[in-house]
Design a protein around this motif. Structure first.
Motif, PDB file in Angstrom:
ATOM      1  N   ASP A   1       0.491   8.812  -1.615  1.00 33.44           N
ATOM      2  CA  ASP A   1      -0.357   9.820  -2.257  1.00 33.44           C
ATOM      3  C   ASP A   1      -1.279  10.499  -1.243  1.00 33.44           C
ATOM      4  O   ASP A   1      -1.520  11.705  -1.329  1.00 33.44           O
ATOM      5  CB  ASP A   1      -1.164   9.189  -3.394  1.00 33.44           C
ATOM      6  CG  ASP A   1      -0.296   8.812  -4.590  1.00 33.44           C
ATOM      7  OD1 ASP A   1       0.864   9.276  -4.678  1.00 33.44           O
ATOM      8  OD2 ASP A   1      -0.779   8.044  -5.446  1.00 33.44           O
ATOM      9  N   SER A   2      -1.769   9.752  -0.274  1.00 33.39           N
ATOM     10  CA  SER A   2      -2.629  10.332   0.761  1.00 33.39           C
ATOM     11  C   SER A   2      -1.837  11.297   1.648  1.00 33.39           C
ATOM     12  O   SER A   2      -2.313  12.391   1.965  1.00 33.39           O
ATOM     13  CB  SER A   2      -3.256   9.229   1.619  1.00 33.39           C
ATOM     14  OG  SER A   2      -4.104   8.418   0.835  1.00 33.39           O
TER      15      SER A   2
ATOM     16  N   ASP B   1       0.138   8.048 -11.881  1.00 31.11           N
ATOM     17  CA  ASP B   1       0.777   6.843 -11.340  1.00 31.11           C
ATOM     18  C   ASP B   1       2.191   6.686 -11.908  1.00 31.11           C
ATOM     19  O   ASP B   1       3.136   6.427 -11.180  1.00 31.11           O
ATOM     20  CB  ASP B   1      -0.076   5.620 -11.668  1.00 31.11           C
ATOM     21  CG  ASP B   1      -1.434   5.716 -11.004  1.00 31.11           C
ATOM     22  OD1 ASP B   1      -1.480   5.575  -9.770  1.00 31.11           O
ATOM     23  OD2 ASP B   1      -2.427   5.968 -11.706  1.00 31.11           O
TER      24      ASP B   1
ATOM     25  N   THR C   1      -0.594   4.149  -2.240  1.00 27.64           N
ATOM     26  CA  THR C   1      -1.820   4.744  -1.700  1.00 27.64           C
ATOM     27  C   THR C   1      -1.500   5.598  -0.475  1.00 27.64           C
ATOM     28  O   THR C   1      -1.991   6.729  -0.335  1.00 27.64           O
ATOM     29  CB  THR C   1      -2.830   3.644  -1.333  1.00 27.64           C
ATOM     30  OG1 THR C   1      -3.091   2.866  -2.497  1.00 27.64           O
ATOM     31  CG2 THR C   1      -4.123   4.227  -0.807  1.00 27.64           C
TER      32      THR C   1
ATOM     33  N   GLY D   1       0.808  -1.215   0.000  1.00 27.12           N
ATOM     34  CA  GLY D   1       0.000   0.000   0.000  1.00 27.12           C
ATOM     35  C   GLY D   1       0.836   1.257   0.000  1.00 27.12           C
ATOM     36  O   GLY D   1       0.322   2.348   0.240  1.00 27.12           O
TER      37      GLY D   1
END
Length: 195
Positions: free
Chosen positions: A26-27, A54, A23, A20
């Motif tokens: 990016d968060s 991406d 994800t 992850g």
């Protein structure tokens, strides 16, 4: 005067495929307003991936052109695809936005650490082998590529002690909050409340 504004750091999210890391990165990047440096790939986008978000999805011919010019500070081959990170992109992002973040495999993280030294903060994102394998199955990763990635799991996990920080990733919101607090320590902007 904002003393954090001149701190040009490279936050590198690394760890095994399926952890992850993208994800989470990016968060955290969106939460803290940190610019992302995007790698190049010669493969086609997977479902849910977008060009320029991406990866920069380019032709093998353009990739070879960049490589011949010495543009890549990291270049790897995975199955039939090539992945690379251009040094000029890093330098431009540092000039324009201060601190940046990248999502790299452990080999790429190590290369950046060797090149940029203490400016690189490696954030190791991980989960157990069964969880990362299931996440990749759920994402529809081709079985041959999945097997290749799982064969790399032990080597990726072995990189954890080399990193400045490590975070388990089973609850995305908790992981993002924890990392954002950690990065605020480096950025010294005092934007995130601490308990």
């Amino acid at each position: 005067m904002n003393e954090g504004s001149d701190r040009r750091l490279l936050f590198v999210f690394t760890g095994p495929d399926g952890s992850g890391r993208k994800t989470v990165a990016d968060s955290v990047g969106a939460t803290l307003g940190i610019a992302k440096v995007i790698s190049y790939a010669t493969r086609k986008p997977r479902p849910g991936e977008a060009n320029g978000q991406d990866y920069h999805f380019i032709t093998p011919e353009l990739y070879e052109q960049f490589e011949r010019a010495g543009d890549f500070i990291e270049s790897i081959r995975m199955n039939e695809s090539r992945y690379g990170l251009r040094g000029a992109d890093i330098e431009q992002s540092l000039r324009e936005g201060g601190s940046i973040y990248l999502v790299l495999n452990p080999e790429g993280a190590q290369l950046l650490k060797e090149q940029y030294g203490d400016r690189v903060i490696r954030l190791f994102i991980y989960a157990d082998r069964r969880t990362v394998e299931q996440r990749q199955r759920d994402a529809g990763i081709d079985p041959a590529i999945l097997q290749f990635k799982m064969d790399q799991y032990a080597a990726a996990i072995a990189y954890q002690p080399s990193c400045e920080h490590a975070f388990e990733n089973y609850d995305l919101a908790h992981t993002v909050f924890e990392i954002a607090n950690t990065l605020e320590h480096y950025l010294q902007r005092n934007l995130v409340e601490r308990d």
